[in-house]
Design an enzyme around this catalytic site. Structure first.
Site, short mmCIF file in Angstrom:
data_model
loop_
_atom_site.label_atom_id
_atom_site.label_comp_id
_atom_site.label_asym_id
_atom_site.label_seq_id
_atom_site.Cartn_x
_atom_site.Cartn_y
_atom_site.Cartn_z
N ASP A 84 -8.29 6.35 -4.06
CA ASP A 84 -7.47 7.54 -4.34
C ASP A 84 -8.25 8.81 -4.03
O ASP A 84 -9.46 8.77 -3.79
CB ASP A 84 -6.99 7.53 -5.79
CG ASP A 84 -8.15 7.57 -6.79
OD1 ASP A 84 -8.83 8.61 -6.88
OD2 ASP A 84 -8.38 6.56 -7.49
N TYR A 96 0.82 -1.22 0.00
CA TYR A 96 0.00 0.00 0.00
C TYR A 96 0.85 1.27 0.00
O TYR A 96 0.41 2.31 -0.50
CB TYR A 96 -0.99 -0.01 1.17
CG TYR A 96 -2.16 -0.91 0.88
CD1 TYR A 96 -3.24 -0.47 0.12
CD2 TYR A 96 -2.19 -2.22 1.34
CE1 TYR A 96 -4.32 -1.29 -0.17
CE2 TYR A 96 -3.25 -3.06 1.06
CZ TYR A 96 -4.31 -2.60 0.30
OH TYR A 96 -5.37 -3.42 0.00
N GLY A 142 -17.18 3.98 -15.01
CA GLY A 142 -15.97 3.19 -14.89
C GLY A 142 -16.02 2.06 -13.90
O GLY A 142 -15.02 1.79 -13.22
N THR A 143 -17.15 1.38 -13.79
CA THR A 143 -17.23 0.23 -12.90
C THR A 143 -18.03 -0.87 -13.57
O THR A 143 -18.96 -0.61 -14.33
CB THR A 143 -17.88 0.60 -11.55
OG1 THR A 143 -18.04 -0.59 -10.77
CG2 THR A 143 -19.22 1.27 -11.74
N SER A 144 -17.66 -2.10 -13.28
CA SER A 144 -18.30 -3.25 -13.91
C SER A 144 -19.64 -3.60 -13.28
O SER A 144 -20.36 -4.46 -13.79
CB SER A 144 -17.38 -4.47 -13.81
OG SER A 144 -17.19 -4.83 -12.45
N GLN A 178 -15.83 3.85 -5.34
CA GLN A 178 -15.19 2.63 -4.88
C GLN A 178 -13.67 2.81 -4.79
O GLN A 178 -12.98 1.96 -4.23
CB GLN A 178 -15.49 1.48 -5.85
CG GLN A 178 -16.94 1.07 -5.90
CD GLN A 178 -17.20 0.02 -6.96
OE1 GLN A 178 -17.01 0.25 -8.16
NE2 GLN A 178 -17.61 -1.16 -6.55
N ASN A 179 -13.17 3.90 -5.35
CA ASN A 179 -11.72 4.10 -5.45
C ASN A 179 -11.14 4.61 -4.14
O ASN A 179 -11.78 5.39 -3.42
CB ASN A 179 -11.41 5.09 -6.58
CG ASN A 179 -11.91 4.60 -7.92
OD1 ASN A 179 -12.01 3.39 -8.13
ND2 ASN A 179 -12.25 5.51 -8.81
N ARG A 226 1.27 1.79 -3.61
CA ARG A 226 0.03 2.28 -4.20
C ARG A 226 -0.17 3.76 -3.86
O ARG A 226 -0.61 4.55 -4.68
CB ARG A 226 -1.18 1.49 -3.69
CG ARG A 226 -1.14 -0.02 -3.87
CD ARG A 226 -1.32 -0.48 -5.29
NE ARG A 226 -0.12 -0.32 -6.09
CZ ARG A 226 0.99 -1.05 -5.96
NH1 ARG A 226 1.09 -1.98 -5.02
NH2 ARG A 226 2.03 -0.85 -6.75
N HIS A 253 -14.62 2.42 0.10
CA HIS A 253 -13.56 1.49 0.48
C HIS A 253 -12.37 2.17 1.14
O HIS A 253 -11.28 1.63 1.17
CB HIS A 253 -13.11 0.71 -0.77
CG HIS A 253 -14.20 -0.12 -1.35
ND1 HIS A 253 -14.28 -0.45 -2.69
CD2 HIS A 253 -15.30 -0.67 -0.78
CE1 HIS A 253 -15.36 -1.17 -2.92
NE2 HIS A 253 -16.00 -1.31 -1.78
#
Length: 229
Positions: free
Chosen positions: A89, A53, A170-172, A86-87, A56, A104
């Site tokens: 950053d 991390y 940008g998410t599935s 969900q990111n 990251r 998250h």
């Protein structure tokens, strides 16, 4: 004032150079998810998880918001806007968005290993082993790992129920419980999905799909909404 709720995933950050959470080979930056993103991994090898991390976090600090992040800020001139992401950053914040809910967690922060409510800013890109919280427990990344609860889901669900316009970027729509947010949006809300595979991802007939990268599709939607108010 209409309330726009924007739900973003890895696809919007990928265009800023950040790797998506899970590649086609099932790995994240060459690591097995089970080895770096679970409470069990932390207990087994905290040094490895911390190092992962830290790398990251360095990548996040070096990245810059892209056209999609910046376009969303424009909506605040005429709408109430809440971004649920969900990111992990902080690119939405650095672009200028004023209301961001991180499902998250946020990698630029740390938290206590024994009390997740004790959260601190990270100075620089690294959390060091031996760096302790006020309870004398090792600081860990402020991220939600597999097998941990998602505390922000309650707030996110409440926000989605108040949406006049809902935009997915940008998410599935495959990771639950977050993917279920689309189901709690009011029936009369306008719904948009921006993703290269948007048309194949959405099971809702009343969703307008843009099969584009975020940096292309989001500015187009924003331009349309700014004119249509």
């Amino acid at each position: 004032m209409k309330h726009i709720v924007v739900f973003t995933g890895a696809g919007i950050s990928a265009e800023s150079g950040l790797k998506t959470f899970r590649g086609e080979d099932g790995l994240w930056e060459g690591y097995r998810i089970e080895d770096v993103a679970t409470p069990e991994a932390w207990r087994a090898n905290p040094e490895r998880v911390q190092h992962f991390y830290n790398l990251r976090r360095k990548s996040v600090l070096e990245a810059e918001p892209n056209a999609a992040h910046l376009a969303l800020v424009e909506l605040e001139k005429r709408y109430q806007v809440t971004i649920i992401t969900q990111n992990i950053d902080d690119l939405h914040e650095r672009a200028g968005s004023s209301k961001v809910v991180h499902l998250h967690g946020l990698i630029t922060k740390s938290q206590s290993s024994i009390n997740p409510n004790l959260v601190y800013p990270v100075a620089g890109s690294e959390i060091s082993m031996g760096e302790l919280c006020e309870l004398r427990s090792q600081l860990r990344p402020h991220v939600v790992w597999f097998g941990e609860p998602v505390p922000a889901m309650t707030e996110a669900t409440k926000i989605c129920r108040q949406a006049s316009i809902f935009i997915v970027i940008g998410t599935s729509l495959q990771v639950y419980p977050a993917a279920g947010l689309l189901d709690v949006v009011p029936c009369d809300a306008q719904r948009y999905v921006v993703d290269p595979r948007a048309s194949t991802l959405s099971k809702h007939l009343d969703v307008i799909c843009f099969d584009d990268q975020a940096s292309m599709g989001v500015p187009n939607i924003v331009a349309y909404l700014m004119k249509s108010i």
